[in-house]
Design a protein around this motif. Structure first.
Motif, short mmCIF file in Angstrom:
data_model
loop_
_atom_site.label_atom_id
_atom_site.label_comp_id
_atom_site.label_asym_id
_atom_site.label_seq_id
_atom_site.Cartn_x
_atom_site.Cartn_y
_atom_site.Cartn_z
N LYS A 146 8.08 -73.31 -52.30
CA LYS A 146 8.84 -74.73 -52.38
C LYS A 146 10.31 -74.22 -52.50
N LEU A 147 10.18 -73.36 -51.50
CA LEU A 147 12.23 -73.46 -51.05
C LEU A 147 12.36 -74.01 -50.09
N PHE A 148 13.61 -74.65 -50.14
CA PHE A 148 14.55 -75.10 -49.03
C PHE A 148 14.62 -73.86 -47.59
N ASP A 168 14.56 -68.20 -60.15
CA ASP A 168 16.29 -68.43 -59.84
C ASP A 168 16.36 -68.92 -57.92
N VAL A 169 15.80 -68.25 -57.39
CA VAL A 169 15.78 -68.42 -55.49
C VAL A 169 15.25 -69.62 -55.27
N LYS A 170 16.41 -70.47 -54.72
CA LYS A 170 16.07 -71.70 -53.91
C LYS A 170 15.78 -71.57 -52.65
N GLY A 171 16.00 -70.42 -52.19
CA GLY A 171 16.25 -71.53 -50.52
C GLY A 171 16.15 -69.71 -49.48
N ILE A 172 16.22 -70.34 -48.18
CA ILE A 172 15.98 -69.22 -47.53
C ILE A 172 16.97 -69.20 -46.39
N ILE A 173 17.81 -68.35 -45.83
CA ILE A 173 18.94 -68.64 -44.36
C ILE A 173 18.55 -68.11 -43.67
N ALA A 174 17.64 -68.49 -42.30
CA ALA A 174 17.42 -67.87 -41.60
C ALA A 174 18.07 -67.51 -40.08
N VAL A 175 18.37 -66.37 -40.06
CA VAL A 175 19.54 -65.84 -38.81
C VAL A 175 19.08 -65.66 -37.44
N HIS A 176 18.80 -65.99 -36.93
CA HIS A 176 18.42 -65.64 -35.63
C HIS A 176 19.87 -65.13 -34.97
N GLN A 195 17.58 -64.68 -30.48
CA GLN A 195 16.50 -64.07 -30.35
C GLN A 195 16.12 -65.68 -32.19
N PRO A 196 15.47 -65.92 -32.04
CA PRO A 196 14.71 -66.80 -33.70
C PRO A 196 13.54 -65.96 -34.33
N CYS A 197 13.95 -66.25 -35.18
CA CYS A 197 13.27 -65.07 -36.38
C CYS A 197 11.54 -65.64 -36.68
N ASP A 198 10.75 -64.62 -37.04
CA ASP A 198 9.70 -65.22 -37.46
C ASP A 198 9.59 -66.60 -38.03
N MET A 199 9.46 -67.36 -37.22
CA MET A 199 9.26 -68.83 -37.96
C MET A 199 8.17 -68.88 -38.35
N ASP A 200 6.72 -69.22 -38.02
CA ASP A 200 6.17 -69.24 -38.89
C ASP A 200 5.76 -69.23 -40.48
N GLU A 201 5.90 -67.68 -40.46
CA GLU A 201 5.43 -66.70 -41.19
C GLU A 201 6.64 -66.97 -42.59
N ILE A 202 8.44 -67.42 -42.26
CA ILE A 202 9.64 -67.73 -42.67
C ILE A 202 8.57 -68.90 -43.14
N ILE A 203 8.71 -70.10 -42.64
CA ILE A 203 7.99 -71.85 -43.06
C ILE A 203 7.01 -71.48 -44.30
N GLU A 204 5.92 -70.47 -43.99
CA GLU A 204 5.41 -69.97 -45.10
C GLU A 204 4.86 -70.09 -46.15
N ILE A 205 6.37 -69.03 -45.98
CA ILE A 205 6.99 -68.58 -47.52
C ILE A 205 7.10 -69.02 -48.38
N ALA A 206 8.14 -70.11 -46.93
CA ALA A 206 9.24 -71.33 -47.95
C ALA A 206 8.19 -72.08 -48.49
N ASN A 207 6.83 -72.78 -47.97
CA ASN A 207 6.26 -74.04 -48.71
C ASN A 207 5.37 -73.30 -49.77
N LYS A 208 4.99 -72.34 -49.83
CA LYS A 208 4.27 -71.34 -50.80
C LYS A 208 5.03 -71.55 -52.31
#
Ligand SMILES: *Cc1c(COP(=O)(O)O)cnc(C)c1O
Length: 381
Positions: A146-148, A119-127, A131-144
């Protein structure tokens, strides 16, 4: 001495821009808004910035664009402002809370995958604090999976992650121009999007879903006749706020430098103290310094964080806490909570946000430092 927690940096430029807008008679969304959008897009290296009346509206729109459906789930950090969660509930979807990191107070990436189900469709990253979040790692999970991915950048203008501007990375990034944020327009927000289709769609959704905007309707270019092509919203900004926002935007890097200087003074004063843990910003990213989050080593003193805040207030230093974690709110504690939040608990029991607003004078900064240190000294264990 009284030090407010926040004071917007308003000069004659902002006042004159607001007065000029009132005098010219176009009070709602118009030229000032479009001018601001163009400029903000350029500051954030993004093709399209859609100005709205709040960051909450921007987050809501970002979820709509990702077709979030009732019963879907979205992962968010447990330690954020309630707006990040409420927009998910607007769509009858379910916020799933994730623990944060002890040092950056950003979402703990190592705890995201354990929360993912069908049921999980996406992630909202809050900076957090800018300070920006660990974007590379979050993007990798989102791609793996298929989450927005949506960025809540209410704190993060102007911030950078590995040389990229926040606002240029994901398909949807939401910004706030609320009275206490780094660009203070009173109320206002913006959604950065990468695709022209999304940009066109949002431009009519923000004004009731009508096919032509009011600006065109009420000039010679427009007509009285319009169609409603979608279920729309009343999320447009007004030109008075956007005129103020544009003036603030033109001072972006001056304001940033002023906040950074205050942060440096605090870091220097508290780094060596046994009573405090200063906030860590990772080397590969740049913060907007929206907040100055200090943690008290509560083991080293005899009073709680709450009493510490009271003592500061009595001495005239007004502070805040970012944030009360969402799992502690009456409304949100009924939501599915599938992990513990030891780091969020750790931060919540220790954290204080000190005043960090452009225009703070040296004696005001020093007064905050002196007061914080003397309370710790007074109640040392
Ligand atoms: C302030 C804030 C918002 C909401 O911004 P508004 O412009 O007031 O809607 C959203 N998320 C976070 C993290 C915030 O701090």
């Amino acid at each position: 001495m009284q030090i407010p927690f926040h004071k917007p940096y308003i000069t004659n430029n902002e006042i004159e821009a607001a007065v000029e807008t009132i005098k010219n008679g176009w009070l709602t969304m118009g030229h000032k808004t479009f001018e601001f959008e163009k400029s903000f897009a350029s500051y954030t290296d993004c093709k399209f910035s859609i100005a709205l009346n709040s960051c909450t509206a921007a987050l809501h729109f970002a979820l709509l664009c990702n077709n979030l459906k009732p019963g879907d789930k979205v992962i968010i950090p447990v330690n954020t402002f309630v707006a990040t969660a409420e927009v998910i509930c607007y769509l009858n979807a379910i916020p799933v809370f994730c623990d944060i990191e002890k040092d950056t107070h950003n979402i703990d990436v190592s705890k995201i995958e354990g929360l993912i189900d069908k049921d999980v469709k996406g992630i909202i990253a809050v900076h957090y604090s800018g300070q920006p979040c660990d974007m590379d790692e979050i993007i990798e999970i989102a791609n793996k999976y298929k989450l927005f991915l949506i960025e809540d950048a209410a704190h993060a203008f102007p911030s950078e992650y590995k040389g990229q501007k926040i606002g240029s990375i994901s398909d949807y990034t939401a910004f706030s121009f609320y009275a206490t944020k780094t660009i203070a327009a009173g109320e206002g927000g913006c959604l950065n999007v990468k695709e022209s289709d999304a940009s066109d769609k949002l431009k009519h959704l923000r004004l009731h879903g009508i096919s032509k905007d009011a600006w065109k309707r009420y000039t010679n270019e427009g007509t009285w006749k319009y169609d409603v092509v979608d279920l729309g919203y009343k999320y447009n900004p007004n030109d008075i706020a956007m005129a103020i926002a544009k003036e603030q935007l033109d001072k972006t890097y001056d304001l940033l430098e002023m906040r950074k200087k205050i942060s440096d003074c605090y870091d220097e004063a508290f780094d060596e103290s046994p009573y405090f843990e200063i906030y860590n910003i990772k080397k590969d990213r740049k913060s907007s310094y929206h907040l100055y989050p200090l943690k008290i080593n509560i083991e080293s003193i005899t009073i709680s964080r709450d009493i510490f805040i009271e003592e500061l207030k009595i001495a005239g230093v007004n502070t805040s806490v970012h944030f009360i974690p969402l799992n502690k709110f009456s409304y949100y504690k009924n939501f599915v909570i599938s992990q513990d939040f030891p780091n969020s608990e750790y931060v919540y029991n220790r954290q204080i946000s000190l005043p960090i607003w452009p225009g703070m004078k040296e004696n005001e900064i020093n007064y905050v430092i002196k007061t914080v240190l003397s309370i710790a000294e007074k109640y040392k264990r």
